[in-house]
Design a protein around this motif. Structure first.
Motif, short mmCIF file in Angstrom:
data_model
loop_
_atom_site.label_atom_id
_atom_site.label_comp_id
_atom_site.label_asym_id
_atom_site.label_seq_id
_atom_site.Cartn_x
_atom_site.Cartn_y
_atom_site.Cartn_z
N HIS A 9 1.10 0.11 -2.87
CA HIS A 9 -0.35 0.32 -2.82
C HIS A 9 -1.06 -1.03 -2.69
CE1 HIS A 9 1.22 3.84 -4.98
NE2 HIS A 9 0.15 4.51 -4.56
N THR A 10 -2.27 -0.96 -2.13
CA THR A 10 -3.13 -2.14 -2.08
C THR A 10 -4.57 -1.71 -2.24
OG1 THR A 10 -3.48 -4.24 -0.90
CG2 THR A 10 -3.62 -2.22 0.41
N LEU A 11 -5.42 -2.69 -2.56
CA LEU A 11 -6.86 -2.46 -2.62
C LEU A 11 -7.48 -3.04 -1.35
CD1 LEU A 11 -7.93 -3.29 -6.29
CD2 LEU A 11 -8.49 -1.20 -5.05
N SER A 12 -8.23 -2.20 -0.63
CA SER A 12 -8.90 -2.65 0.58
C SER A 12 -10.33 -2.13 0.56
CB SER A 12 -8.16 -2.12 1.82
OG SER A 12 -8.79 -2.54 3.01
N ASP A 13 -11.28 -3.05 0.61
CA ASP A 13 -12.70 -2.68 0.53
C ASP A 13 -12.99 -1.82 -0.71
OD1 ASP A 13 -13.38 -4.06 2.86
OD2 ASP A 13 -12.86 -2.33 4.12
N GLY A 14 -12.33 -2.17 -1.81
CA GLY A 14 -12.56 -1.48 -3.07
C GLY A 14 -11.83 -0.16 -3.22
N ARG A 15 -11.05 0.23 -2.22
CA ARG A 15 -10.33 1.50 -2.27
C ARG A 15 -8.85 1.23 -2.51
NH1 ARG A 15 -13.60 2.13 2.19
NH2 ARG A 15 -11.83 1.78 3.60
N LEU A 16 -8.30 1.89 -3.52
CA LEU A 16 -6.86 1.81 -3.77
C LEU A 16 -6.16 2.84 -2.90
CD1 LEU A 16 -4.57 0.59 -5.51
CD2 LEU A 16 -4.95 2.48 -7.12
N THR A 17 -5.20 2.38 -2.13
CA THR A 17 -4.56 3.29 -1.17
C THR A 17 -3.08 2.97 -1.04
OG1 THR A 17 -4.61 4.09 1.13
CG2 THR A 17 -5.11 1.78 0.78
N ALA A 18 -2.28 3.99 -0.78
CA ALA A 18 -0.87 3.80 -0.48
C ALA A 18 -0.74 3.23 0.93
CB ALA A 18 -0.12 5.13 -0.58
N ILE A 19 0.26 2.38 1.12
CA ILE A 19 0.50 1.75 2.42
C ILE A 19 1.97 1.92 2.78
CG2 ILE A 19 -1.37 0.08 2.19
CD1 ILE A 19 0.69 -2.02 1.36
N PRO A 20 2.32 1.74 4.05
CA PRO A 20 3.73 1.88 4.44
C PRO A 20 4.59 0.79 3.82
CG PRO A 20 2.27 2.01 6.35
CD PRO A 20 1.44 1.53 5.21
N TYR A 21 5.88 1.08 3.66
CA TYR A 21 6.82 0.05 3.23
C TYR A 21 6.93 -1.02 4.30
CZ TYR A 21 8.49 3.43 -0.25
OH TYR A 21 8.57 4.31 -1.29
N GLU A 22 6.93 -2.27 3.87
CA GLU A 22 7.15 -3.34 4.83
C GLU A 22 8.65 -3.50 5.07
OE1 GLU A 22 4.99 -6.71 3.32
OE2 GLU A 22 3.16 -6.03 4.34
N MET A 23 8.99 -3.77 6.31
CA MET A 23 10.39 -3.93 6.69
C MET A 23 10.70 -5.43 6.73
SD MET A 23 11.75 -0.91 6.99
CE MET A 23 10.79 -0.44 5.55
N LEU A 24 11.42 -5.89 5.72
CA LEU A 24 11.62 -7.33 5.52
C LEU A 24 13.06 -7.77 5.74
CD1 LEU A 24 9.46 -7.66 2.27
CD2 LEU A 24 8.74 -7.95 4.64
N ASP A 25 13.85 -6.94 6.40
CA ASP A 25 15.27 -7.25 6.50
C ASP A 25 15.55 -8.44 7.42
OD1 ASP A 25 15.60 -5.19 4.75
OD2 ASP A 25 16.18 -3.73 6.27
#
Length: 504
Positions: free
Chosen positions: A227-243
């Protein structure tokens, strides 16, 4: 809420008199209150002391809006807390006589180069593991982070990074260096980094739920969602692919599994009577190698901070602290060791917009060291709110300018085209709706930047992935012709801007 607040205040007053009881009497209320204040969906916390687990609990939910609770086996991405595993793996190979941390990188990866050719030829494994290549902190990460580049692609492109400092003069946090170090393992052992870590660290320690690669996180059964906060809204986000940067930050684990890792490190590498990690390997990673700088704590204490191999090292009022934070999209975490006190602290959260990981570290350390209560969470939260308010004021000014509907200096079509940066590759600007532009990036195929005119040759930019933030992109014009653009992403991805030249 009033009852909880009064209860918390009463417990805190009691702990000022007897700090040793903060953990047993107040920590539960403290964490629950902090999760609400920081808007953290889920967390997991573990404390180990004198070879035993004294606290291990999950808090909150795995995903905002759902009811599935976090427990001690729930997986979180741990980001750069991966680095200690990579450094320990290489130190273990040194202890086994398979390599030396002072071997040159080119012994194993002959194609390894830096922009400073002699520096590339002199770079050792140790240099990679303590961030002293001369790169600025996060330099190159816009190109390397969460992209479609392979590990080999990234190592090859390191030669295109114009180092900010002379070789070995200045500490600069370098994710691509840790990737390169991890890729020495397949050459030395004939086994991939992830396979070697699993076979030689995860399995012997009983870390059965831990996974080495982010590609396996979405399919895991007991997992959190980022999750992240964007413009005051807490929202789920996609998994980042860091491989592509796996040895620098791809491990996903739980507090239960990480407790086994921490207990082993605090017990000189032993699990019971079994020597899983050579004591010399642990010592090698925790030996100071480079100067990070001074650090001032919220309680007014100023101390030095050094870097070992995959660990930050700090003196805190005479206590030797070994620690690291991890941050990737949707997650932040912290792991702290106090070897002389046989004390370890682990904090995992599934939002990247909190400093509770720091607050809990220092709150617990102060409690064990019998220092006065500070309420670090509220102090850090006030800092965050102040910084966020200032950022919102600045962003509003820019958005107000957009609302004035100022026209660009040239027809919008003049900015359309293909742009190239030698390190990154290509970016393409195309026409969007309502006189706006869109920029798409060769190696971030699921992301774009919406560009709105600010007048002149400047555009207000909002990335579709909130991790990359907002910015103002200036275009360069000569004799009425667009020649390039300066691209900037959020500082937590990379602090350096990129100059792209227009090629068509």
């Amino acid at each position: 809420m009033l009852v909880v607040t009064l209860l918390f205040a009463g417990l805190v007053n009691a702990q000022n008199a007897n700090r040793s009881k903060f953990i047993s009497d107040s920590l539960q209320v403290y964490i629950n209150r902090a999760l609400t204040n920081w808007r953290i969906p889920g967390a997991a916390v573990c404390i180990v002391k004198d070879g035993k687990i004294v606290w291990m609990k999950g808090y909150g939910v795995k995903e905002l809006g759902l009811t599935d609770k976090v427990d001690e086996n729930t997986l979180f991405m741990i980001g750069s807390n991966t680095k200690a595993f990579t450094a320990t793996a290489l130190a273990m190979l040194q202890a086994q006589g398979k390599l030396s941390l002072d071997d040159k990188v080119t012994k194993y990866i002959p194609s390894f180069k830096l922009d400073n050719r002699p520096a590339g030829e002199m770079t050792t494994i140790r240099d990679l593991l303590c961030h002293r290549l001369g790169f600025a902190t996060y330099q190159g990460d816009f190109t390397f982070y969460n992209t479609n580049l392979t590990r080999q692609d990234i190592i090859q492109r390191m030669a295109l990074v114009k180092a900010a400092y002379p070789f070995r003069t200045t500490w600069g946090y370098t994710n691509s260096a840790f990737l390169t170090a991890g890729e020495i393992i397949p050459v030395a052992q004939g086994k991939s980094w992830e396979a070697w870590i699993k076979d030689n660290i995860f399995a012997p320690l009983g870390m059965g739920n831990t996974i080495a690669l982010t590609k396996n996180m979405p399919a895991a059964f007991n997992k959190t969602v980022p999750h992240t906060l964007s413009d005051g809204r807490l929202t789920a986000i996609p998994y980042e692919m860091l491989d592509g940067l796996a040895p620098a930050g791809s491990i996903c684990s739980s507090v239960n599994d990480l407790s086994k890792w921490v207990l082993c490190l605090l017990n000189d590498g032993k699990v019971g009577k079994r020597q899983v990690i050579p004591q010399s390997a642990i010592q090698a990673t925790q030996e100071p190698q480079d100067i990070v700088g001074t650090v001032q704590h919220l309680n007014g204490v100023t101390d030095y901070q050094l870097y070992g191999l995959g660990w930050r090292i700090e003196d805190y009022l005479g206590h030797h602290i070994v620690m690291h934070n991890g941050g990737v999209g949707g997650y932040v975490s912290s792991v702290t060791l106090v070897p002389q006190e046989h004390l370890g602290i682990i904090v995992l959260t599934n939002t990247d917009t909190n400093n509770l990981i720091e607050a809990l570290r220092w709150e617990m350390l102060d409690a064990y060291f019998k220092l006065p209560y500070r309420d670090y969470s509220d102090a850090y939260l006030q800092q965050y709110k102040d910084n966020e308010a200032a950022a919102q004021v600045l962003d509003k000014k820019i958005r107000d300018t957009v609302a004035l509907n100022r026209q660009p200096a040239l027809p919008v079509s003049a900015y359309v085209g293909k742009y190239v940066n030698d390190l990154y590759g290509t970016a393409t600007v195309s026409l969007g709706d309502k006189n706006n532009l869109e920029m798409r990036f060769e190696h971030h195929t699921h992301m774009y930047a919406l560009m709105q005119p600010l007048g002149g040759n400047r555009f207000y930019v909002v990335f579709s992935d909130p991790e990359f933030g907002k910015a103002v992109f200036p275009f360069y014009v000569q004799n009425g012709v667009v020649t390039g653009v300066k691209v900037k992403v959020d500082d937590e991805v990379e602090r350096n801007p990129y100059e792209f030249r227009k090629v068509q």
